[in-house]
Scaffold this motif. Structure first.
Motif, PDB file in Angstrom:
ATOM      1  N   VAL A 200       0.846  -1.209   0.000  1.00  0.00           N
ATOM      2  CA  VAL A 200       0.000   0.000   0.000  1.00  0.00           C
ATOM      3  C   VAL A 200       0.879   1.256   0.000  1.00  0.00           C
ATOM      4  CG1 VAL A 200      -1.853  -1.159   1.220  1.00  0.00           C
ATOM      5  CG2 VAL A 200      -0.168   0.134   2.515  1.00  0.00           C
ATOM      6  N   ASP A 201       0.285   2.349  -0.429  1.00  0.00           N
ATOM      7  CA  ASP A 201       1.005   3.618  -0.469  1.00  0.00           C
ATOM      8  C   ASP A 201       1.127   4.167   0.958  1.00  0.00           C
ATOM      9  OD1 ASP A 201      -1.379   5.758  -0.068  1.00  0.00           O
ATOM     10  OD2 ASP A 201      -2.057   4.013  -1.208  1.00  0.00           O
ATOM     11  N   PRO A 202       2.083   5.094   1.180  1.00  0.00           N
ATOM     12  CA  PRO A 202       2.321   5.588   2.543  1.00  0.00           C
ATOM     13  C   PRO A 202       1.077   6.190   3.193  1.00  0.00           C
ATOM     14  CG  PRO A 202       4.111   6.243   1.093  1.00  0.00           C
ATOM     15  CD  PRO A 202       3.066   5.617   0.227  1.00  0.00           C
ATOM     16  N   GLN A 203       0.261   6.865   2.404  1.00  0.00           N
ATOM     17  CA  GLN A 203      -0.929   7.511   2.980  1.00  0.00           C
ATOM     18  C   GLN A 203      -1.914   6.455   3.509  1.00  0.00           C
ATOM     19  OE1 GLN A 203      -2.839  10.092   0.186  1.00  0.00           O
ATOM     20  NE2 GLN A 203      -4.218  10.974   1.711  1.00  0.00           N
ATOM     21  N   SER A 204      -2.160   5.438   2.706  1.00  0.00           N
ATOM     22  CA  SER A 204      -3.071   4.374   3.146  1.00  0.00           C
ATOM     23  C   SER A 204      -2.480   3.602   4.313  1.00  0.00           C
ATOM     24  CB  SER A 204      -3.346   3.411   1.999  1.00  0.00           C
ATOM     25  OG  SER A 204      -4.049   4.066   0.975  1.00  0.00           O
ATOM     26  N   ARG A 205      -1.166   3.470   4.279  1.00  0.00           N
ATOM     27  CA  ARG A 205      -0.497   2.761   5.362  1.00  0.00           C
ATOM     28  C   ARG A 205      -0.726   3.492   6.682  1.00  0.00           C
ATOM     29  NH1 ARG A 205       5.934   1.662   5.516  1.00  0.00           N
ATOM     30  NH2 ARG A 205       5.908  -0.339   6.593  1.00  0.00           N
ATOM     31  N   ASN A 206      -0.590   4.802   6.621  1.00  0.00           N
ATOM     32  CA  ASN A 206      -0.827   5.592   7.829  1.00  0.00           C
ATOM     33  C   ASN A 206      -2.270   5.465   8.298  1.00  0.00           C
ATOM     34  OD1 ASN A 206       1.727   6.575   8.376  1.00  0.00           O
ATOM     35  ND2 ASN A 206       1.523   8.262   6.920  1.00  0.00           N
ATOM     36  N   ALA A 207      -3.183   5.427   7.320  1.00  0.00           N
ATOM     37  CA  ALA A 207      -4.604   5.286   7.674  1.00  0.00           C
ATOM     38  C   ALA A 207      -4.833   3.953   8.389  1.00  0.00           C
ATOM     39  CB  ALA A 207      -5.465   5.376   6.419  1.00  0.00           C
ATOM     40  N   ILE A 208      -4.184   2.910   7.892  1.00  0.00           N
ATOM     41  CA  ILE A 208      -4.334   1.584   8.516  1.00  0.00           C
ATOM     42  C   ILE A 208      -3.703   1.605   9.916  1.00  0.00           C
ATOM     43  CG2 ILE A 208      -3.615  -0.829   8.379  1.00  0.00           C
ATOM     44  CD1 ILE A 208      -3.875  -0.531   5.307  1.00  0.00           C
ATOM     45  N   PHE A 209      -2.532   2.259  10.017  1.00  0.00           N
ATOM     46  CA  PHE A 209      -1.899   2.370  11.341  1.00  0.00           C
ATOM     47  C   PHE A 209      -2.837   3.074  12.324  1.00  0.00           C
ATOM     48  CE2 PHE A 209       2.767   2.305   9.704  1.00  0.00           C
ATOM     49  CZ  PHE A 209       2.654   0.941   9.505  1.00  0.00           C
ATOM     50  N   ASP A 210      -3.483   4.134  11.836  1.00  0.00           N
ATOM     51  CA  ASP A 210      -4.417   4.870  12.713  1.00  0.00           C
ATOM     52  C   ASP A 210      -5.555   3.954  13.161  1.00  0.00           C
ATOM     53  OD1 ASP A 210      -2.878   7.092  12.460  1.00  0.00           O
ATOM     54  OD2 ASP A 210      -4.131   8.065  10.944  1.00  0.00           O
ATOM     55  N   ASN A 211      -6.066   3.159  12.200  1.00  0.00           N
ATOM     56  CA  ASN A 211      -7.146   2.221  12.544  1.00  0.00           C
ATOM     57  C   ASN A 211      -6.683   1.222  13.608  1.00  0.00           C
ATOM     58  OD1 ASN A 211      -8.287   2.022   9.095  1.00  0.00           O
ATOM     59  ND2 ASN A 211      -9.053   3.293  10.766  1.00  0.00           N
ATOM     60  N   ILE A 212      -5.488   0.704  13.407  1.00  0.00           N
ATOM     61  CA  ILE A 212      -4.989  -0.296  14.347  1.00  0.00           C
ATOM     62  C   ILE A 212      -4.732   0.335  15.717  1.00  0.00           C
ATOM     63  CG2 ILE A 212      -3.080  -1.891  14.828  1.00  0.00           C
ATOM     64  CD1 ILE A 212      -2.898  -2.293  11.758  1.00  0.00           C
ATOM     65  N   ALA A 213      -4.191   1.553  15.693  1.00  0.00           N
ATOM     66  CA  ALA A 213      -3.963   2.249  16.964  1.00  0.00           C
ATOM     67  C   ALA A 213      -5.287   2.463  17.694  1.00  0.00           C
ATOM     68  CB  ALA A 213      -3.280   3.588  16.689  1.00  0.00           C
TER      69      ALA A 213
END
Lengths: 322, 436
Positions: free
Chosen positions: A172-185
């Motif tokens: 995934v692209d960095p932006q989506s990756r961050n979104a997923i990280f936010d979800n997991i957090a």
């Protein structure tokens, strides 16, 4: 974050062994995960992470050993205890021909969410991953990052206690990756128990409070992130990268190797890489010796201590070795 | 139950998303059925010549009738079965044999007298399956030379012929109430016949046997009897071709579904299903049911077109017709699962499924009626479940047989389907791949 050792054990693997022909993919793996913990399962490709995950989810049966969910072993495919698990597979587990809503509706039904509660479960999951406005679009039209987020949403429909995330950010692209990280957090904040496989060390450092490193089917370390970071800072050293004004002389390598605590020295023209046991002491001594030798330094940088170094030290190979 | 329904709904939704598959499934069978229907006679037209199964009933038992039977038996064009009248009618009605002949009592005697008296000509009953018009025509055409070659040996044998004439003369002389003038007329006729037989015998010896009788009116009449159970039931070639083509495309779609199942197993979706509280039985049952519904939709669309546009009618039992369709759907669905379970990988399954399906279709008579096959192939084709289904659909459409005609085929299809389902159940595995 939860490192409460008094929290109940929700997942326990005891001496798991799984073979494929002559190859032993998982060789005596044992660990426990407590309620609310976020555990990173680290290892290079082929280390045995996915096989371990497959045994936890029931996709594979161990040749020997025991798996307990909430203290109970899975007794059948239809064991209701499975509802405590939410799986985010490494592959995109979606039907691309169908829209997002229908995909989630199907997985909700399979997980035993009652028909009357499915619409709300789907709505809530879509909202959580920020895809409400694409609910009725075909998944095939989604970007890679959106598919990954929907892949995560599909694991949340039945509100599981334990989330198994198998490399959820692959491709995934960095932006989506961050979104997923936010979800997991956010899931961590909600008290979900997370077991997270990856070979990206920075993901573990960002998302987990405990790390299990697995290599060649065996666990080589199982410790808290804090202790491993400490170990990285003191034991594994750091890498210094120095760019010289002039090409290095033949004697520079010997000069640097004489410094106590120096691990390795690599010189290529003006570029010098030095591995030191301690960032603070090592870097100042290296710069002092260069100045004494009259060597002008154009730039200097140091790689901060990280888990990658710990992994390298423990396994002798990089996380991304295949 | 919710999981089961969810699997069915998912598969149907996935299926409906693929527009190309829908065209393949619904339109192509109709086009091909129309094409093959025309080739095989349409609504009763001519069809290509083919091998002929023939039932013969000799109610005369004379040397002459036995000669005719022998003439047919010795001709490799025909596969002759000599039987009684009831059995012959049953076999033709059921479509087991395309044509049959019944030689009536007094055939040979009346044949001789029919040469001179048209009202005494024996009536040879020609039974035929209405879907085998070509065979009927061929048989009727060949009846002349067969009777000539078969009967001539007896009839035109000087000894036998004169014996018959002598017996006739004796009977005429004994008939006390016969007017004298009529007696003389008959005796003169017999004398002429005696001379005629002698001349014909010489002619037959010297010339081609087939050329001789053409100069004379036929000494017999043929009573054509197309056999269907229901009066008014009329053969329609489209009924057979729609049945065969629908089944063909159902089985082809089943190949895709079997491969799709294994592809799904290799994907993350299967991992997610595995992690859910879902049994293998529910998964397989859900898949089988959705496959059967897809198959059913093909049959429904095809026969709706066949009935509305091509004049196909269910002259038999609607219940039987539906039972056969459902049994075929069940068989097709479990076949797909068994192929997936045996093939194990998408590639292997495709490699296995294509020849299996082609054999089932070809030997089952989906493309062309199986009666044209060599005898050993016909024997093999009797074991094809596809053939049972197609025959049963024929029985319920234009043959107009009652529901009992489908009991055995439906039972067979259900039995084979259950066997295939059992194979799928035993061999299908959740895990088809190695981990890392």
């Amino acid at each position: 974050m939860n490192t409460d050792r008094s929290a109940p054990v929700v997942l326990a693997a005891r001496n798991l062994v799984r073979r494929f022909g002559d190859r032993t993919a998982v060789d005596g793996v044992s660990f426990e995960v407590r309620a609310g913990e976020s555990v990173g399962l680290l290892g290079p490709n082929g280390a045995g992470k996915t096989t371990t995950f497959s045994m936890i989810t029931g996709l594979l049966r161990p040749d020997s050993g025991e798996l307990l969910l909430g203290g109970a072993a899975l007794v059948s495919d239809t064991d209701p205890i499975k509802r405590r698990l939410g799986l985010v597979p490494q592959d995109l587990a979606l039907y691309e021909e169908l829209d997002a809503r229908r995909n989630l509706g199907f997985f909700a039904a399979i997980q035993g969410v009652g028909q009357s509660r499915i619409p709300e479960a789907v709505r809530s999951a879509l909202e959580f991953v920020g895809l409400s406005d694409r609910a009725d679009d075909r998944v095939g039209t989604f970007s890679g990052g959106m598919k990954r987020r929907l892949n995560l949403a599909a694991a949340l429909l039945h509100d599981p206690d334990i989330l198994l995330l198998d490399e959820p950010t692959v491709g995934v692209d960095p932006q989506s990756r961050n979104a997923i990280f936010d979800n997991i957090a956010e899931l961590r904040r909600r008290g979900k128990t997370l077991l997270y496989t990856t070979h990206y060390m920075e993901e573990v450092e960002r998302l987990c409070d405990r790390v299990i490193i697995i290599d060649r089917g065996r666990i080589v370390v199982d410790d808290s992130l804090a202790r491993l970071r400490h170990r990285a800072g003191t034991g594994a050293g750091a890498e210094l990268r120095i760019e010289l004004e002039e090409p290095a002389s033949d004697t520079l390598s010997g000069t640097l190797r004489d410094i106590p605590g120096i691990g390795s020295v690599r010189i290529d023209g003006r570029s010098v890489q030095v591995r030191v046991g301690s960032l603070a002491a090592g870097s100042s001594e290296v710069l002092r010796r260069l100045a004494e030798a009259g060597i002008a330094v154009r730039s200097f940088s140091a790689e901060p201590p990280n888990l990658e170094a710990v992994f390298l030290e423990l396994t002798g190979r990089s996380l991304r070795d295949s | 139950m919710d999981s089961w329904i969810a699997i069915i709904r998912l598969d149907l939704a996935l299926f409906l998303r693929d527009r190309k598959a829908l065209v393949l499934l619904y339109l192509v069978p109709v086009l091909m059925a129309a094409f093959f229907g025309q080739l095989t006679g349409g609504t009763g037209g001519k069809a290509e010549r083919s091998a002929i199964g023939l039932v013969l009933v000799d109610l005369d038992g004379s040397a002459a009738s036995r000669g005719v039977v022998a003439a047919f038996t010795n001709d490799s064009t025909f596969a002759v079965v000599v039987t009684n009248e009831a059995a012959a009618r049953a076999r033709v009605t059921a479509g087991r044999v395309p044509v049959g002949l019944i030689f009536p009592p007094g055939f040979s005697t009346n044949l001789l007298q029919g040469i001179f008296q048209s009202d005494r000509r024996p009536v040879v009953t020609l039974l035929f399956d209405p879907s085998h018009e070509t065979e009927r025509s061929l048989l009727e055409g060949m009846l002349v030379p067969k009777i000539v070659s078969g009967v001539a040996e007896g009839l035109l044998n000087v000894d036998v012929g004169r014996d018959l004439i002598a017996r006739g003369r004796t009977n005429i002389l004994r008939a006390e109430r016969l007017p004298e003038i009529q007696r003389r007329l008959l005796l003169d006729s017999l004398a002429q016949a005696d001379a005629f037989l002698e001349s014909r015998r010489m002619s037959v010896v010297q010339t081609n046997a087939a050329a001789g009788p053409a100069e004379l009116p036929l000494p017999y009449r043929v009573d054509d009897q197309p056999l269907t159970r229901v009066a008014g039931a009329r053969y329609n070639g489209f009924a057979h071709s729609f049945a065969g083509m629908s089944l063909q495309f159902v089985l082809m779609v089943m190949i895709d579904l079997a491969v799709g199942l294994l592809t799904e197993r290799q994907s993350g979706t299967f991992r997610r299903l595995r992690a859910a509280p879902l049994s293998r039985a529910t998964l397989l049952l859900g898949k089988a049911t959705s496959y059967a519904i897809i198959a059913l939709s093909t049959f429904v669309v095809s026969f709706a077109v066949a009935i509305s546009a091509f004049g196909v009618r269910i002259h038999g039992s609607w219940f039987g017709f539906v039972a056969v369709i459902l049994a075929l759907c069940y068989f097709s669905a479990t076949l797909a699962l068994a192929l997936a379970a045996i093939g194990r990988t998408p590639k292997a399954t495709r490699g296995l499924a294509i020849p299996v399906v082609l054999i089932l279709l070809m030997l089952g008579g989906a493309w062309i009626p199986s009666f044209i096959f060599p005898s050993w192939v016909r024997t093999v084709s009797l074991w094809m479940p596809t053939g049972w289904g197609i025959e049963a659909l024929d029985a319920m459409t234009w043959r107009g047989l009652d529901v009992s005609a489908v009991f055995l085929p439906v039972a067979g299809l259900v039995a084979v389907g259950t066997l295939l389902g059992g194979i799928a159940w035993r061999r299908f595995r959740w895990d088809g791949e190695a981990g890392s």
